[in-house]
Design a protein around this motif. Sequence first.
Motif, PDB file in Angstrom:
ATOM      1  N   PRO A 271     -54.381 181.811  51.985  1.00 36.85           N
ATOM      2  CA  PRO A 271     -54.377 183.023  52.809  1.00 36.85           C
ATOM      3  C   PRO A 271     -55.671 183.261  53.570  1.00 36.85           C
ATOM      4  O   PRO A 271     -55.689 184.011  54.549  1.00 36.85           O
ATOM      5  CB  PRO A 271     -54.141 184.142  51.779  1.00 36.85           C
ATOM      6  N   PHE A 272     -56.764 182.619  53.139  1.00 37.62           N
ATOM      7  CA  PHE A 272     -58.050 182.806  53.821  1.00 37.62           C
ATOM      8  C   PHE A 272     -58.145 181.985  55.112  1.00 37.62           C
ATOM      9  O   PHE A 272     -59.083 182.125  55.882  1.00 37.62           O
ATOM     10  CB  PHE A 272     -59.200 182.417  52.881  1.00 37.62           C
ATOM     11  N   ALA A 273     -57.158 181.132  55.373  1.00 34.96           N
ATOM     12  CA  ALA A 273     -57.248 180.199  56.502  1.00 34.96           C
ATOM     13  C   ALA A 273     -57.324 180.885  57.855  1.00 34.96           C
ATOM     14  O   ALA A 273     -57.770 180.282  58.837  1.00 34.96           O
ATOM     15  CB  ALA A 273     -56.068 179.226  56.479  1.00 34.96           C
ATOM     16  N   ASN A 274     -56.885 182.141  57.948  1.00 37.57           N
ATOM     17  CA  ASN A 274     -56.968 182.818  59.246  1.00 37.57           C
ATOM     18  C   ASN A 274     -58.253 183.622  59.414  1.00 37.57           C
ATOM     19  O   ASN A 274     -58.417 184.313  60.412  1.00 37.57           O
ATOM     20  CB  ASN A 274     -55.750 183.722  59.464  1.00 37.57           C
ATOM     21  N   ARG A 275     -59.202 183.541  58.438  1.00 36.12           N
ATOM     22  CA  ARG A 275     -60.437 184.331  58.515  1.00 36.12           C
ATOM     23  C   ARG A 275     -61.614 183.612  59.177  1.00 36.12           C
ATOM     24  O   ARG A 275     -62.484 184.280  59.741  1.00 36.12           O
ATOM     25  CB  ARG A 275     -60.866 184.781  57.115  1.00 36.12           C
ATOM     26  N   PRO A 276     -61.739 182.283  59.139  1.00 35.23           N
ATOM     27  CA  PRO A 276     -62.890 181.643  59.792  1.00 35.23           C
ATOM     28  C   PRO A 276     -63.000 182.022  61.261  1.00 35.23           C
ATOM     29  O   PRO A 276     -62.012 182.015  62.007  1.00 35.23           O
ATOM     30  CB  PRO A 276     -62.602 180.144  59.617  1.00 35.23           C
ATOM     31  N   GLY A 277     -64.197 182.361  61.675  1.00 39.98           N
ATOM     32  CA  GLY A 277     -64.449 182.762  63.060  1.00 39.98           C
ATOM     33  C   GLY A 277     -64.182 184.216  63.328  1.00 39.98           C
ATOM     34  O   GLY A 277     -64.484 184.712  64.420  1.00 39.98           O
ATOM     35  N   LYS A 278     -63.611 184.938  62.340  1.00 38.55           N
ATOM     36  CA  LYS A 278     -63.249 186.342  62.546  1.00 38.55           C
ATOM     37  C   LYS A 278     -63.972 187.285  61.597  1.00 38.55           C
ATOM     38  O   LYS A 278     -64.003 188.498  61.820  1.00 38.55           O
ATOM     39  CB  LYS A 278     -61.742 186.527  62.367  1.00 38.55           C
ATOM     40  N   GLU A 279     -64.509 186.752  60.506  1.00 34.81           N
ATOM     41  CA  GLU A 279     -65.238 187.581  59.556  1.00 34.81           C
ATOM     42  C   GLU A 279     -66.570 186.926  59.218  1.00 34.81           C
ATOM     43  O   GLU A 279     -66.842 185.790  59.609  1.00 34.81           O
ATOM     44  CB  GLU A 279     -64.419 187.794  58.278  1.00 34.81           C
ATOM     45  N   SER A 280     -67.370 187.666  58.507  1.00 27.54           N
ATOM     46  CA  SER A 280     -68.684 187.242  58.049  1.00 27.54           C
ATOM     47  C   SER A 280     -69.612 186.965  59.247  1.00 27.54           C
ATOM     48  O   SER A 280     -69.423 187.546  60.318  1.00 27.54           O
ATOM     49  CB  SER A 280     -68.580 186.031  57.118  1.00 27.54           C
ATOM     50  N   LEU A 281     -70.575 186.070  59.084  1.00 30.06           N
ATOM     51  CA  LEU A 281     -71.636 185.904  60.075  1.00 30.06           C
ATOM     52  C   LEU A 281     -71.527 184.568  60.778  1.00 30.06           C
ATOM     53  O   LEU A 281     -71.137 183.556  60.187  1.00 30.06           O
ATOM     54  CB  LEU A 281     -73.004 186.013  59.393  1.00 30.06           C
ATOM     55  N   GLY A 282     -71.898 184.578  62.052  1.00 34.46           N
ATOM     56  CA  GLY A 282     -71.999 183.345  62.815  1.00 34.46           C
ATOM     57  C   GLY A 282     -73.418 182.813  62.755  1.00 34.46           C
ATOM     58  O   GLY A 282     -74.067 182.808  61.711  1.00 34.46           O
ATOM     59  N   ASP A 283     -73.920 182.387  63.876  1.00 34.25           N
ATOM     60  CA  ASP A 283     -75.258 181.822  63.931  1.00 34.25           C
ATOM     61  C   ASP A 283     -76.299 182.917  63.743  1.00 34.25           C
ATOM     62  O   ASP A 283     -76.063 184.100  64.033  1.00 34.25           O
ATOM     63  CB  ASP A 283     -75.460 181.131  65.283  1.00 34.25           C
ATOM     64  N   ILE A 284     -77.476 182.517  63.246  1.00 33.64           N
ATOM     65  CA  ILE A 284     -78.639 183.387  63.208  1.00 33.64           C
ATOM     66  C   ILE A 284     -79.795 182.626  63.839  1.00 33.64           C
ATOM     67  O   ILE A 284     -79.813 181.397  63.849  1.00 33.64           O
ATOM     68  CB  ILE A 284     -78.989 183.845  61.776  1.00 33.64           C
ATOM     69  N   ASP A 285     -80.738 183.361  64.401  1.00 32.49           N
ATOM     70  CA  ASP A 285     -81.888 182.704  65.032  1.00 32.49           C
ATOM     71  C   ASP A 285     -83.063 183.660  65.004  1.00 32.49           C
ATOM     72  O   ASP A 285     -82.903 184.876  64.786  1.00 32.49           O
ATOM     73  CB  ASP A 285     -81.574 182.294  66.467  1.00 32.49           C
ATOM     74  N   ILE A 286     -84.253 183.123  65.236  1.00 32.59           N
ATOM     75  CA  ILE A 286     -85.466 183.917  65.128  1.00 32.59           C
ATOM     76  C   ILE A 286     -86.186 183.947  66.465  1.00 32.59           C
ATOM     77  O   ILE A 286     -86.099 182.995  67.261  1.00 32.59           O
ATOM     78  CB  ILE A 286     -86.376 183.361  64.012  1.00 32.59           C
ATOM     79  N   SER A 287     -86.864 185.045  66.760  1.00 28.93           N
ATOM     80  CA  SER A 287     -87.583 185.174  68.025  1.00 28.93           C
ATOM     81  C   SER A 287     -88.711 184.160  68.101  1.00 28.93           C
ATOM     82  O   SER A 287     -89.181 183.634  67.089  1.00 28.93           O
ATOM     83  CB  SER A 287     -88.135 186.589  68.186  1.00 28.93           C
ATOM     84  N   SER A 288     -89.172 183.903  69.317  1.00 27.45           N
ATOM     85  CA  SER A 288     -90.205 182.889  69.520  1.00 27.45           C
ATOM     86  C   SER A 288     -91.466 183.187  68.733  1.00 27.45           C
ATOM     87  O   SER A 288     -92.130 182.275  68.239  1.00 27.45           O
ATOM     88  CB  SER A 288     -90.536 182.782  71.013  1.00 27.45           C
ATOM     89  N   ASP A 289     -91.808 184.471  68.587  1.00 32.77           N
ATOM     90  CA  ASP A 289     -93.022 184.826  67.855  1.00 32.77           C
ATOM     91  C   ASP A 289     -92.766 185.060  66.370  1.00 32.77           C
ATOM     92  O   ASP A 289     -93.683 185.433  65.626  1.00 32.77           O
ATOM     93  CB  ASP A 289     -93.682 186.058  68.476  1.00 32.77           C
ATOM     94  N   GLY A 290     -91.537 184.866  65.921  1.00 31.32           N
ATOM     95  CA  GLY A 290     -91.225 185.001  64.502  1.00 31.32           C
ATOM     96  C   GLY A 290     -91.082 186.423  64.011  1.00 31.32           C
ATOM     97  O   GLY A 290     -90.966 186.651  62.804  1.00 31.32           O
ATOM     98  N   SER A 291     -91.032 187.396  64.909  1.00 34.77           N
ATOM     99  CA  SER A 291     -91.008 188.785  64.469  1.00 34.77           C
ATOM    100  C   SER A 291     -89.610 189.339  64.261  1.00 34.77           C
ATOM    101  O   SER A 291     -89.426 190.287  63.483  1.00 34.77           O
ATOM    102  CB  SER A 291     -91.751 189.666  65.486  1.00 34.77           C
ATOM    103  N   GLU A 292     -88.601 188.781  64.947  1.00 28.74           N
ATOM    104  CA  GLU A 292     -87.266 189.340  64.885  1.00 28.74           C
ATOM    105  C   GLU A 292     -86.239 188.276  64.512  1.00 28.74           C
ATOM    106  O   GLU A 292     -86.334 187.125  64.958  1.00 28.74           O
ATOM    107  CB  GLU A 292     -86.869 189.976  66.216  1.00 28.74           C
TER     108      GLU A 292
END
Length: 727
Positions: A271-292
Amino acid sequence: MIRRTAWRAVMALSCAGALLVPAVPAAADPGEGKLTVNVFREFAAKGTLNPQIQTALAGATIRVTSDQSGETRTYPVGPDGTVTIDFDDWDYSEGKYKVELIDWPDKYDPATGTGFLQPAFAGTGLSSHLGFVNMRRGQDTTLNMAVWNPDDYCQDNPTLVTACQQAATKPGEKTLVTFPYNSRGDTQGSTTNPKPIATVKDTGAVYGLAYRKKDKRLFSGAYAKRHTEYGPDDQGAIYVTDRARGGTSLFTKVPNAGTTAHQQGNRVDAPFANRPGKESLGDIDISSDGSELYVVNMNDGNLYTYDATQATAGGPQRAPVPIPDSACSPAGDWRPMGLGVRDGVVYVGGVCSAESTQDPTKLRAVVWTYDPTTATFGAAPIVDEPLNFPRDPANDPTPGDWKPWTQDNLATFPMGNVAYPQPMLSDIEIERDGGLVLGFRDRFGDQSGLQIPNANPNGPIESTVTGGDIIKVCRKSGTYHWEGSADCPRPQGGNEWFTGDTFYTGTGHREAAWGALALPLQQDTIASTFLDPARTINSGGIGWFDRTTGHRDAVKDGFGVVYATDGGFGKANGLGDLELLCDDPPVQIGNRVWLDDGGGTQNSDGNEINGIPDVTVTLKDSAGTVIATKKTDAKGEYYFDHRDGLQPNTAYTVEFDKTTADTSKLPRRPTIAQLKWTPTTGPDPATNSDAEWTGGNDRAPTAVAKVTTGPPGSVNHDLDAGMWAGT
C-alpha cells in the motif's frame, strides 16, 4: 623619503631651462608592444593557468598607470574575458606600466558582505591583481588574472558520501557511507571502503544529503520509499552526523511531511507504493556560506529554510515558501524534489507528473531559481521542457520512454513490467559556466524492488529494473537550452549527451542512472549513482562521466556500494543522494621582492619594474618553527599556501634572505652588500614594503614581516619586500 626627494629636486633643477621651450607632446615609444590581459574565473586554488577548467570573466576593469608621466587609464574587459591595449597614444610612458585588476562583476565587499568573487591564487601562469610590465622594444606581454568564489573549492580527491537505502526485511544495516572520489571496482564484502558512518537505527531511509564543511556536519533527510522504514523521528526528520566527533542525532523535524505508515506485513508494504514522491522530504542542500539549510517538502510542495549553524533547529528560519506549480497543467501534478546551490542562487527542480491525465505529452521537467535574500522565486522557470522524447531502453528491448506517474488506485498499478520509468527530477548540479546537469530518478524503483509482490493486489512476485537519466542543460547569453538543441548540441550526436549510462556490455540496461549527482568544479568528471556500476549483477554504486564528451568507461569507471545481500533492492533504486565532502577553502599569502629606487613604493618607473629573483623566503610559525621555504622567481614573486602547510586565521613570520639573491640581471648589477632594505613607510599596502630589517641595520642579511592569515578562502598578495642599491 629624503633620498627620493633629493633626487627629484636635482632633476627639477637640471630641467629648469626646458621650461623656456614650448612643450611638445611625446608619444609612447612607437616600438612598444601590445599588452593583453585575460581575466578568468578560477576553481582549483593552484595559481596555474588551465583554460580547460577556467572560464572567461567578462565585465572586469583593468587600470594601467605610467609612473613616468603619471597618466592612468581604465579599460573594460570584453565578453571573451580579454582586453588588448595598444600604447601608441600614451605620452611619456617609456614603455613601463603598472597594471591592476580593480573591479569585476559580483566582487565581494567585506564591509557589506555582498558579492562572492574574490582575488584568486597566483603562481605559475596566474598573476596577482597588481603587476608591472615593460613594453619597450616591441615586447608583447600577456597577463592572466583570476578571481574565484572560495565556496567552489574542493580538494583534488574529495570524499564522497551516499545513502544506502536498506530493505526492511532483508539484511543490511549501513545507511550513510563514505569513500574517496577516485574509488573504483567492486567492493562486495568490504568493511572499510565504502566506510559506514551511520546505520538504519540512526537514520532509517534517507535521500537528501547536505554538508556543512565549516564544522564537518552531514545532514540527511527522511525519504518515502516502499519496503524501507523511517528513522526514529519519522517522515519529516532531518538528521545530522558529526564527522569530527562521530555520532548521529536529530537536527529538526520538518512539519507537514505526511502521515502514511509503512506496512511490511501487507504484501511487503504494497500500500505504500503510491507514496514515493508525494510524502516526506526530497533533496536538501546548504547555502554557499554554510549558514542555511534548504529542504524540499514533497508532501506540501514548500521550500523550507533552517539555520544550519545551530546544533539543532526548533523550527524553520523563515516561513516556508510554496514552490511554484504554474508550469504544470493541471497544477496538482507538480512534484518538486531536486535542489542545487551556487553563487547565492538556489535551484529547485521537479516534474509535471501527468498522473491525473495519464497523458505523456504533459510530462515536463521544470527548474526554478530562488533568491534566499528576498525569499522569492523567479517570475518564470529557467527550464521548462517536455519529457515525451525517445529514450534508450531501461531493459532491452522495451523502449525506456518516460511514463506518467502511476495513480493512487493500486488496482491500476502496472503488472508484469520489470521496467516502467517515471521521472523524478531528483538532483541539480551547476556547471562552471552556469549550465546545469539534471539528475532524474525513476520513481518505479521506489515503488518496487527485488523479488517482492507487485503493488497491484493481483500482481505477481517481480524484480524491477530502473531507468533514470542524466540531462545536460547549456547556458548561453543568460538563457538555458536543453541538450540536443541548436544551442546545446550533443558532442557525440545520438539521442543523449551522457552516452555512458549503460551496463558495462553496452546492452541490457541503457538508462542506468539513479538520479543523484556530484560535480567537482576543478575536475572534468561528474559522478552519478548507478545501477550495476562495476559488473556485479543486482548492485548499486557510482559511475563517472566525462563532462565534455559524456563518455564513461563502462569497465573502469564504476564503483560498487550496495549489493543484493546488503541492502536488498537489486536493480531497483538502492541509493539516495550523492555529496562531495569538501574541505574548507585554503588561503594564500605572498607576492614580490623588488628593486626599489629608494622611495619605498612599487611603481613602474626606473628600476622598480624589476623583481629580484632567487631571494630565499622562509615561512615560520609563531614559535619560530620553519614551515616552508621558497625562492623568488624571475619576477621576484613568491607564494605560500595550503600545499606548504599554510593555515587560515594563523599568525606567521615571513623572513626574506637577500644573501641568495641573483643580481646579475638587475640594472648596474649591484652586489649583495650594496642592497639595502626599503623602509616600511609606503601609504598603500599593495605597493609598500612590509619587511623590517633585523638588528637595526638596513644592510642586514635578513628582514622579516609579520602576518596573520585571513579566513578560509582569503588571499593576501600584499606581503612585499623592497631593496635598493646603496653606495
